[in-house]
Each structure stands twice: as structure tokens, then as C-alpha cells.
Design an enzyme around this catalytic site. Sequence first.
Site, PDB file in Angstrom:
ATOM      1  N   TRP A  37      -5.763 -19.326  40.493  1.00  0.00           N
ATOM      2  CA  TRP A  37      -5.808 -18.031  41.176  1.00  0.00           C
ATOM      3  C   TRP A  37      -6.909 -17.965  42.235  1.00  0.00           C
ATOM      4  O   TRP A  37      -6.963 -17.022  42.997  1.00  0.00           O
ATOM      5  CB  TRP A  37      -5.987 -16.902  40.159  1.00  0.00           C
ATOM      6  CG  TRP A  37      -6.933 -17.228  39.044  1.00  0.00           C
ATOM      7  CD1 TRP A  37      -8.280 -17.055  39.036  1.00  0.00           C
ATOM      8  CD2 TRP A  37      -6.584 -17.807  37.790  1.00  0.00           C
ATOM      9  NE1 TRP A  37      -8.810 -17.489  37.852  1.00  0.00           N
ATOM     10  CE2 TRP A  37      -7.795 -17.945  37.056  1.00  0.00           C
ATOM     11  CE3 TRP A  37      -5.391 -18.203  37.205  1.00  0.00           C
ATOM     12  CZ2 TRP A  37      -7.827 -18.473  35.768  1.00  0.00           C
ATOM     13  CZ3 TRP A  37      -5.426 -18.731  35.923  1.00  0.00           C
ATOM     14  CH2 TRP A  37      -6.627 -18.857  35.216  1.00  0.00           C
ATOM     15  N   ARG A  38      -7.752 -18.974  42.290  1.00  0.00           N
ATOM     16  CA  ARG A  38      -8.740 -19.049  43.365  1.00  0.00           C
ATOM     17  C   ARG A  38      -8.182 -19.757  44.602  1.00  0.00           C
ATOM     18  O   ARG A  38      -8.878 -19.873  45.608  1.00  0.00           O
ATOM     19  CB  ARG A  38      -9.997 -19.770  42.868  1.00  0.00           C
ATOM     20  CG  ARG A  38     -10.819 -18.926  41.902  1.00  0.00           C
ATOM     21  CD  ARG A  38     -12.033 -19.665  41.392  1.00  0.00           C
ATOM     22  NE  ARG A  38     -12.865 -18.791  40.571  1.00  0.00           N
ATOM     23  CZ  ARG A  38     -13.847 -19.197  39.781  1.00  0.00           C
ATOM     24  NH1 ARG A  38     -14.140 -20.506  39.715  1.00  0.00           N
ATOM     25  NH2 ARG A  38     -14.548 -18.344  39.066  1.00  0.00           N
ATOM     26  N   GLU A  50      -6.390 -11.360  36.834  1.00  0.00           N
ATOM     27  CA  GLU A  50      -7.479 -10.568  36.263  1.00  0.00           C
ATOM     28  C   GLU A  50      -7.055  -9.872  34.981  1.00  0.00           C
ATOM     29  O   GLU A  50      -7.820  -9.792  34.017  1.00  0.00           O
ATOM     30  CB  GLU A  50      -7.987  -9.540  37.281  1.00  0.00           C
ATOM     31  CG  GLU A  50      -8.801 -10.131  38.411  1.00  0.00           C
ATOM     32  CD  GLU A  50     -10.092 -10.778  37.927  1.00  0.00           C
ATOM     33  OE1 GLU A  50     -10.608 -10.372  36.861  1.00  0.00           O
ATOM     34  OE2 GLU A  50     -10.576 -11.696  38.604  1.00  0.00           O
ATOM     35  N   TYR A 133     -13.725  -2.216  35.883  1.00  0.00           N
ATOM     36  CA  TYR A 133     -13.788  -3.645  36.158  1.00  0.00           C
ATOM     37  C   TYR A 133     -12.600  -4.115  36.988  1.00  0.00           C
ATOM     38  O   TYR A 133     -12.759  -4.833  37.983  1.00  0.00           O
ATOM     39  CB  TYR A 133     -13.861  -4.471  34.873  1.00  0.00           C
ATOM     40  CG  TYR A 133     -13.668  -5.937  35.171  1.00  0.00           C
ATOM     41  CD1 TYR A 133     -14.705  -6.684  35.711  1.00  0.00           C
ATOM     42  CD2 TYR A 133     -12.426  -6.544  35.000  1.00  0.00           C
ATOM     43  CE1 TYR A 133     -14.524  -8.013  36.051  1.00  0.00           C
ATOM     44  CE2 TYR A 133     -12.235  -7.873  35.338  1.00  0.00           C
ATOM     45  CZ  TYR A 133     -13.288  -8.609  35.863  1.00  0.00           C
ATOM     46  OH  TYR A 133     -13.087  -9.919  36.231  1.00  0.00           O
ATOM     47  N   ASP A 151     -18.289  -7.492  34.128  1.00  0.00           N
ATOM     48  CA  ASP A 151     -17.632  -7.789  32.852  1.00  0.00           C
ATOM     49  C   ASP A 151     -18.718  -8.239  31.875  1.00  0.00           C
ATOM     50  O   ASP A 151     -19.918  -8.097  32.141  1.00  0.00           O
ATOM     51  CB  ASP A 151     -16.547  -8.848  33.026  1.00  0.00           C
ATOM     52  CG  ASP A 151     -17.098 -10.209  33.425  1.00  0.00           C
ATOM     53  OD1 ASP A 151     -18.318 -10.325  33.692  1.00  0.00           O
ATOM     54  OD2 ASP A 151     -16.313 -11.182  33.454  1.00  0.00           O
ATOM     55  N   CYS A 221     -35.153 -15.053  37.514  1.00  0.00           N
ATOM     56  CA  CYS A 221     -34.792 -14.437  36.237  1.00  0.00           C
ATOM     57  C   CYS A 221     -36.043 -14.049  35.462  1.00  0.00           C
ATOM     58  O   CYS A 221     -36.846 -14.906  35.073  1.00  0.00           O
ATOM     59  CB  CYS A 221     -33.944 -15.412  35.431  1.00  0.00           C
ATOM     60  SG  CYS A 221     -33.491 -14.810  33.801  1.00  0.00           S
TER      61      CYS A 221
END
Length: 369
Positions: A37-38, A50, A133, A151, A221
Site C-alpha cells: 500500500w506504500r 488502513e 486516526y 495510533d 528523546c
Amino acid sequence: MRRLKEKVALPFAPAAVADLQERLLAWYRAEKRDLPWRRTTDPYAIWISEVMLQQTRVETVKPYWARFLARFPTVLALAEAPLDDVLAHWSGLGYYARGRKLHEAARVIVERHGGALPADAAALAALPGFGPYTVAAVGSIGLGLDEAAVDGNVARVLTRWLCREGDPREAKALAFFREVASLLLPPGAAGDWNQAMMELGATRCGPGAPACLGCPVATHCLAFRAGRQAELPPRRKAKARPELHLAAALVVRDGETLLARRPDAGLFASLWELPAVTVEAGEGTALLQRLVDEMVGGGAVVGEAIGTVEQTLTHRELKLTVHAVAAQAQAPRIAAPYVDVRFADPAAALPGGLSSVTRKALRASRQER
């Protein structure tokens, strides 16, 4: 959007945000997994992926996505198809409400938007099955909208980036993270950015101990800086899930198996299965015998258990025990709670398809090829 009582502010300077965006996008574009799907820019195909990926593993989705699009290549094709056909092609993926919402939304898109997904977040949100989402993911990846998708993977990443306490899956936390994600969103690159965040959570910043040495943005981070990346987010204590026990009848006649169809609402709605009854753990076969008597007449004998399967449902743990049944050949009759019953080849196409637990049960009893 309703503002939160909790103040939303980024603990990063603008230059740090720009560096984080540049590093993560570069990593994603160079290292992203090659997923089917990419390889498409079709909003409809992206929408299907999705929805299928919600609560389902990537490797499981791949063949289903290809088969589904081969049968329903456009929104119009999906909208015009009978729901039974849609559910048959969804059979085995589980969480069948997703397939029903897809079909319902496709009809709305045809009626209100000429068969094309609307490139507007508010219009998307008005479609059946489009929560925050799905609106953001389909809107950004398929339609170029500047919408931030959050998500479980993204919420975990943001928990560590911000070194934030608490469960990121709670409703208040998700609302907070949606606003944080909106502040981090690079305008004009929302689709890649959302996928990069999800990719990071899926491949580097997973549950448990994250792979910080392979993370392109570890220096930004705050949990990594504090040495707390393995303890955040805190592990959620598993709640005891109620158990549902079913006893099912395997009746075979001339190579065909007795199958019964569930009503259009409730457990396994509209799907076919081995006739079954709810029982208490350890209960005998009297209830199943009664159901079999109604369906195939007296003289049928429910025998010993020949297979047991287990499956996790949305809110319950299901255990189904299959019993062999000896019965004379005759036309079956419908019995509650079912709306149809027939002898059929389980491997053949059925309107609505087989429930996934029935596929497991047939394999367990060596009846499905």
C-alpha cells in the site's frame, strides 16, 4: 477542536524540532519497509489498507488487501457489491464490523461525494467508521491533508520523546498526543511524517526495551536522555477477560458439512459457522443435542469432542469444542438463533463467508482442505 485542560507545549526548541523532522523523514525515506500500500497513491486503496491494519498484523493483511482490491477496485465497486460478498472477502480477518463500515462508508461516498473520498477532514469524519486516526491517516497519506495521525505506535513514541508518565492509551492521553503531534507536524509532508512515526514505533521504538541504538532521533528523546526508555510507557496490567465457551456440531453428508448462518447483528453477524450453542465450562452436550435435533431431526447423535480451538475476541476469550455428529441424510431445518442452514463445501464461496473461528475449527477437525 476542544482545547484540553492540560497545557500542550513542546519541550523542544524550534531548531531541535526542525532537526528531529529532518532526521526522521530522511530515515523513513531511506529505510521504510516495502509494503504494497506504500506503492500506490490511490486514496481508496490506502483507506482499505488502513482499516485492515487496525488490530491486524501487517503480514496477515497483505494478501487480503490484494484480493479485496482485485474484487472491489473502486469505491463504486465496493458500494454496489452485496454486503455478503464484502464480508466473504473479509472472512478470516476478524473484527467484521470493519468490513460492514467500509461498505456503508463506500455507499455514502458515492451518494454524497461522487465516488471519491473527500479531501476535507470534516467531511471524512462524517463518514461511517472514520474516527480521528482514520481521518488523519487516510487524509494525510492518501489526500495530502496536514493532519496528525496518532495510533498506539505513535503514542508510545511520543510518551518516550516527552518522558511522560501515565498510560498513553487512555482517552485523555490520546487527545493530548494528538495535539502534540499536530505541533510536530511538518507542513506539506504529513503523509510521510505520520508513516515515519508509525514506522519508528513498529520497528525501533516498540513495547519493552526499544532499539535506541538504531533510532535516528534518539538524541532528542527525553526518556533516552534520562535512561528511562525501557520503563516508559508503563506496562498495563492485563485485565481478566471473560470466557465464552461454545460447543459446535460437525455433521457431514456426502462430503458436505452442515453450516448455519448467524443473524445480521451480534456475534459473527451474517457469517456461516458450524451450528453451535453457548455452554458453561465442563457442561455436557445436551444443549447441542437439542439444536442438532431441531436442525436434522431425531436420530442424530452428538458424539465425542474431536477438536478444540481458541480465539481472542474484542472483549472475550472464545473456546470452541467441535463434536462429531452421526445423522441420517435429510434436508436441514433452520433453528434459532440462525437464519439459514445448509449442507455445503466449506472451501466453496458462501454468501457472507465463514467466521475465522469456524475455519480454525474445520482445520482442527480435518474437514477443511
